[in-house]
Design a protein around this motif. Sequence first.
Motif, PDB file in Angstrom:
ATOM      1  N   ILE A 118       0.853  -1.199   0.000  1.00 43.53           N
ATOM      2  CA  ILE A 118       0.000   0.000   0.000  1.00 43.53           C
ATOM      3  C   ILE A 118       0.883   1.241   0.000  1.00 43.53           C
ATOM      4  CG2 ILE A 118      -1.838   1.253   1.216  1.00 43.53           C
ATOM      5  CD1 ILE A 118      -2.482  -1.415   2.655  1.00 43.53           C
ATOM      6  N   CYS A 119       0.535   2.206  -0.821  1.00 41.80           N
ATOM      7  CA  CYS A 119       1.269   3.487  -0.889  1.00 41.80           C
ATOM      8  C   CYS A 119       1.441   4.058   0.523  1.00 41.80           C
ATOM      9  CB  CYS A 119       0.483   4.458  -1.760  1.00 41.80           C
ATOM     10  SG  CYS A 119       0.990   6.174  -1.616  1.00 41.80           S
ATOM     11  N   ARG A 120       2.671   4.421   0.856  1.00 41.57           N
ATOM     12  CA  ARG A 120       2.978   4.879   2.227  1.00 41.57           C
ATOM     13  C   ARG A 120       2.234   6.175   2.555  1.00 41.57           C
ATOM     14  NH1 ARG A 120       5.728   0.856   4.097  1.00 41.57           N
ATOM     15  NH2 ARG A 120       7.344  -0.013   2.767  1.00 41.57           N
ATOM     16  N   SER A 121       2.151   7.079   1.608  1.00 42.24           N
ATOM     17  CA  SER A 121       1.447   8.338   1.851  1.00 42.24           C
ATOM     18  C   SER A 121      -0.023   8.052   2.150  1.00 42.24           C
ATOM     19  CB  SER A 121       1.567   9.245   0.623  1.00 42.24           C
ATOM     20  OG  SER A 121       0.848  10.436   0.820  1.00 42.24           O
ATOM     21  N   ARG A 122      -0.633   7.127   1.409  1.00 38.49           N
ATOM     22  CA  ARG A 122      -2.040   6.779   1.645  1.00 38.49           C
ATOM     23  C   ARG A 122      -2.226   6.156   3.026  1.00 38.49           C
ATOM     24  NH1 ARG A 122      -4.945   3.999  -3.496  1.00 38.49           N
ATOM     25  NH2 ARG A 122      -6.740   4.208  -2.110  1.00 38.49           N
ATOM     26  N   MET A 123      -1.261   5.331   3.459  1.00 40.55           N
ATOM     27  CA  MET A 123      -1.353   4.719   4.788  1.00 40.55           C
ATOM     28  C   MET A 123      -1.363   5.796   5.879  1.00 40.55           C
ATOM     29  SD  MET A 123       1.122   1.364   4.765  1.00 40.55           S
ATOM     30  CE  MET A 123       0.595   0.789   6.390  1.00 40.55           C
ATOM     31  N   LEU A 124      -0.478   6.779   5.742  1.00 42.32           N
ATOM     32  CA  LEU A 124      -0.380   7.845   6.744  1.00 42.32           C
ATOM     33  C   LEU A 124      -1.648   8.700   6.756  1.00 42.32           C
ATOM     34  CD1 LEU A 124       3.333   8.939   6.143  1.00 42.32           C
ATOM     35  CD2 LEU A 124       2.458   7.740   8.153  1.00 42.32           C
ATOM     36  N   LEU A 125      -2.119   9.073   5.559  1.00 41.97           N
ATOM     37  CA  LEU A 125      -3.305   9.919   5.474  1.00 41.97           C
ATOM     38  C   LEU A 125      -4.535   9.188   6.011  1.00 41.97           C
ATOM     39  CD1 LEU A 125      -2.709  11.516   1.958  1.00 41.97           C
ATOM     40  CD2 LEU A 125      -2.425  12.607   4.170  1.00 41.97           C
ATOM     41  N   ARG A 126      -4.630   7.893   5.717  1.00 44.53           N
ATOM     42  CA  ARG A 126      -5.763   7.098   6.201  1.00 44.53           C
ATOM     43  C   ARG A 126      -5.770   7.053   7.729  1.00 44.53           C
ATOM     44  NH1 ARG A 126      -5.847   1.188   3.962  1.00 44.53           N
ATOM     45  NH2 ARG A 126      -5.845   2.334   2.001  1.00 44.53           N
ATOM     46  N   TYR A 127      -4.586   6.961   8.327  1.00 45.73           N
ATOM     47  CA  TYR A 127      -4.472   6.918   9.785  1.00 45.73           C
ATOM     48  C   TYR A 127      -5.088   8.181  10.405  1.00 45.73           C
ATOM     49  CZ  TYR A 127      -2.370   6.484  14.447  1.00 45.73           C
ATOM     50  OH  TYR A 127      -2.183   6.379  15.805  1.00 45.73           O
ATOM     51  N   PHE A 128      -4.892   9.317   9.730  1.00 48.46           N
ATOM     52  CA  PHE A 128      -5.424  10.584  10.240  1.00 48.46           C
ATOM     53  C   PHE A 128      -6.821  10.896   9.703  1.00 48.46           C
ATOM     54  CE2 PHE A 128      -0.778  11.277  10.703  1.00 48.46           C
ATOM     55  CZ  PHE A 128      -0.766  11.413  12.079  1.00 48.46           C
ATOM     56  N   GLY A 129      -7.447   9.888   9.100  1.00 48.94           N
ATOM     57  CA  GLY A 129      -8.840  10.033   8.675  1.00 48.94           C
ATOM     58  C   GLY A 129      -9.032  10.800   7.392  1.00 48.94           C
ATOM     59  N   GLU A 130      -7.958  10.956   6.613  1.00 47.93           N
ATOM     60  CA  GLU A 130      -8.064  11.700   5.356  1.00 47.93           C
ATOM     61  C   GLU A 130      -8.214  10.709   4.203  1.00 47.93           C
ATOM     62  OE1 GLU A 130      -5.407  14.930   2.864  1.00 47.93           O
ATOM     63  OE2 GLU A 130      -5.285  14.959   5.050  1.00 47.93           O
ATOM     64  N   LYS A 131      -9.309  10.826   3.479  1.00 49.63           N
ATOM     65  CA  LYS A 131      -9.569   9.919   2.350  1.00 49.63           C
ATOM     66  C   LYS A 131      -8.725  10.380   1.163  1.00 49.63           C
ATOM     67  CE  LYS A 131     -13.274   7.674   4.156  1.00 49.63           C
ATOM     68  NZ  LYS A 131     -12.959   7.959   5.552  1.00 49.63           N
ATOM     69  N   ASN A 132      -8.002   9.454   0.603  1.00 49.84           N
ATOM     70  CA  ASN A 132      -7.152   9.789  -0.537  1.00 49.84           C
ATOM     71  C   ASN A 132      -7.228   8.654  -1.545  1.00 49.84           C
ATOM     72  OD1 ASN A 132      -5.277  10.715  -2.277  1.00 49.84           O
ATOM     73  ND2 ASN A 132      -3.569  10.777  -0.850  1.00 49.84           N
ATOM     74  N   GLU A 133      -7.722   8.953  -2.732  1.00 52.65           N
ATOM     75  CA  GLU A 133      -7.957   7.891  -3.718  1.00 52.65           C
ATOM     76  C   GLU A 133      -6.758   7.643  -4.629  1.00 52.65           C
ATOM     77  OE1 GLU A 133     -10.573   6.059  -3.444  1.00 52.65           O
ATOM     78  OE2 GLU A 133     -11.286   7.344  -1.827  1.00 52.65           O
ATOM     79  N   HIS A 134      -5.732   8.500  -4.575  1.00 53.59           N
ATOM     80  CA  HIS A 134      -4.610   8.302  -5.502  1.00 53.59           C
ATOM     81  C   HIS A 134      -3.323   7.947  -4.750  1.00 53.59           C
ATOM     82  CE1 HIS A 134      -4.335  12.581  -4.317  1.00 53.59           C
ATOM     83  NE2 HIS A 134      -3.023  12.378  -4.377  1.00 53.59           N
ATOM     84  N   ASN A 135      -2.473   7.167  -5.400  1.00 47.29           N
ATOM     85  CA  ASN A 135      -1.154   6.843  -4.860  1.00 47.29           C
ATOM     86  C   ASN A 135      -0.217   8.025  -5.093  1.00 47.29           C
ATOM     87  OD1 ASN A 135      -1.970   4.291  -4.082  1.00 47.29           O
ATOM     88  ND2 ASN A 135      -1.431   3.378  -6.046  1.00 47.29           N
ATOM     89  N   CYS A 136       0.818   8.131  -4.229  1.00 46.44           N
ATOM     90  CA  CYS A 136       1.731   9.279  -4.348  1.00 46.44           C
ATOM     91  C   CYS A 136       2.657   9.152  -5.552  1.00 46.44           C
ATOM     92  CB  CYS A 136       2.545   9.439  -3.063  1.00 46.44           C
ATOM     93  SG  CYS A 136       3.813   8.161  -2.809  1.00 46.44           S
ATOM     94  N   GLY A 137       2.982   7.910  -5.936  1.00 46.86           N
ATOM     95  CA  GLY A 137       3.847   7.679  -7.096  1.00 46.86           C
ATOM     96  C   GLY A 137       5.323   7.838  -6.818  1.00 46.86           C
TER      97      GLY A 137
END
Length: 630
Positions: A538-557
């Motif tokens: 799983i994209c690391r940026s998405r993992m961090l954002l999800r932890y803080f409750g921020e929905k993010n549909e794209h990978n950081c790349g």
Amino acid sequence: MYKEILKQYWGYDNFRGIQEDIINSIGEGKDTLGLMPTGGGKSITFQVPALAKEGLCLVVTPLISLMKDQVQNLRKRGIKALSIYSGMSRQEIITTLENCIFGNYKFLYISPERLDTEIFRTKLRKMNISMITVDESHCISQWGYDFRPAYLKIAEIRDLLPNVPVLALTATATPEVVKDIQERLCFKKENVFRMSFERKNLAYIVRKTENKTGELLHILRRMPGSAIVYVRNRRRTKEITELLIHEDITADFYHAGLDDATKDVRQHRWQKGESRVMVATNAFGMGIDKPDVRIVIHLDLPDSIEAYFQEAGRAGRDGDKAYAVTLYGKSDKITLHKRIPDTFPEKDYIKQVYEHLQYYYQMAMGDGLGCVREFSLEDFCRKFKYFPVPAHSALKILTQAGYLEYTDEQDNASRLYFTVRRDELYKLRELGEDMDKLIQVVLRSYTGVFTDYIFINEDTLAVRSGLTRQRVYDMLIRLSKMHIIHYIPHKKTPYIIYTRERIDMQQLQISRSVYEERKERYENRIGAMVDYVTTDTICRSRMLLRYFGEKNEHNCGICDVCLSHHAEEVPQEISMEELRDKVLQLLAEESVTPANLAEQILVDKELLTEAVHQLLEEGRISSINGILQT
């Protein structure tokens, strides 16, 4: 109006991100919660509206070093600011509070523990408070990773100031914490401004390695620019710094045990680029405004995503490409889980620490309430045969349970103020030539010495007066004994403050919310940290954002996971002979780790491993300290 203040005092034409939205909200008298990642410019959101309002802004913050920095920075801009924190004498506190009532000051910074004192509450009623700012507001939530019971007193302060709006600020808060902050601060209405925690220029990388120092050296040699290296303890900061210097990489180390002067010198060198790398514990970084940090490396894992995100976020604040690299070895998971019993020792152990503390101070049953005692953890552990880490944790839990207040080590710079009036000072005779010279140097070097305690530096006074440091110190002591000045020499010490009278060890109650529930949340945070470093799908940026409750549909790349997936999407058809030649060609240009090799040669990893093993066995390449070379 707000932009004019911003321009006048800070020289900026416009606000950044959600700063202006927060300022307008608190300016309209609305309770406001601002979620801004590290480097988002939190201080502007309360300093600007406070300057626009009549009266004094009360700033509650647990970070004493940050408190001192902000007060100094405001004063440099010609803005009147004061602070109150653990370690100040009663007279200092009274003088400061009187100045807040009569001195037309704009900011009073105060540690949460001081809110509950009778003297503060008495004086508060006479102050014209314009707004309350609660920095690091996640500390008020029991769901937060750094809950502090003293923060709960802020709600009581609000009762004394019913029409004063509150601005809560934090850089890290999960959805539960966001809700809890507003409830505990008695918001009249939910009102949250969120700045996205996504950092598009910051590449999160996890490197799995059993040779962390070799990997560290490789990364720093390969990647230019300023760096921070975070480690777990003070001893390791010095060891890693010595290693880097030995390898011709300029470095300094930083931890809470250093004196203020040393910290300032090292911080200044690093900020000016005179030393490239700062090797530090988590004591480093708060309030540090260095935008061009290109890389933050974690040699040891923090025990929460919140702490990691704050520290990693100190890279790339200028918006240019930067890296947050975590070096992860097999033993790290075990080490992290070992922190649980160290952070939450058994309840019987905690009670024993409490009992021994009474022996240490010879505190009689029923005594203690309101007593303040200097405390040496090292001395206490030596006398009662404790290991420092669990003993420290036991004292923190006793603080959470409300039996005492255990303050962390504080470095209190020397300070003085004149107890005689200026005209009386000039009437004094027969003090001697040196004494007269020293007084003149103090008066020329510092302002406000007749109205308030000011921080002084004996070394500076020695240079300016041409006297030795010891002579300066001796004369300041003599002037204090003569009641011409009140002088408090530099002292570095933690404190134990009794918040209630001593009770029998068997009556000591540690509630489920203080112990079991907090322990469970701590275990969950450690679990989340382990998941972050061990997950490679799983994209690391998405993992961090999800932890803080921020929905993010794209990978950081740009994180290691995204790059490895990209590699899988473009497999290369290549023969073993061609692959061996490619490895040799790359190693002829530079020495690399196996992980770097895999990043640069996008082929099946098992095939690449086989090619490397063959070349090693044939002696055509070698591996020294985990670095491959020809």
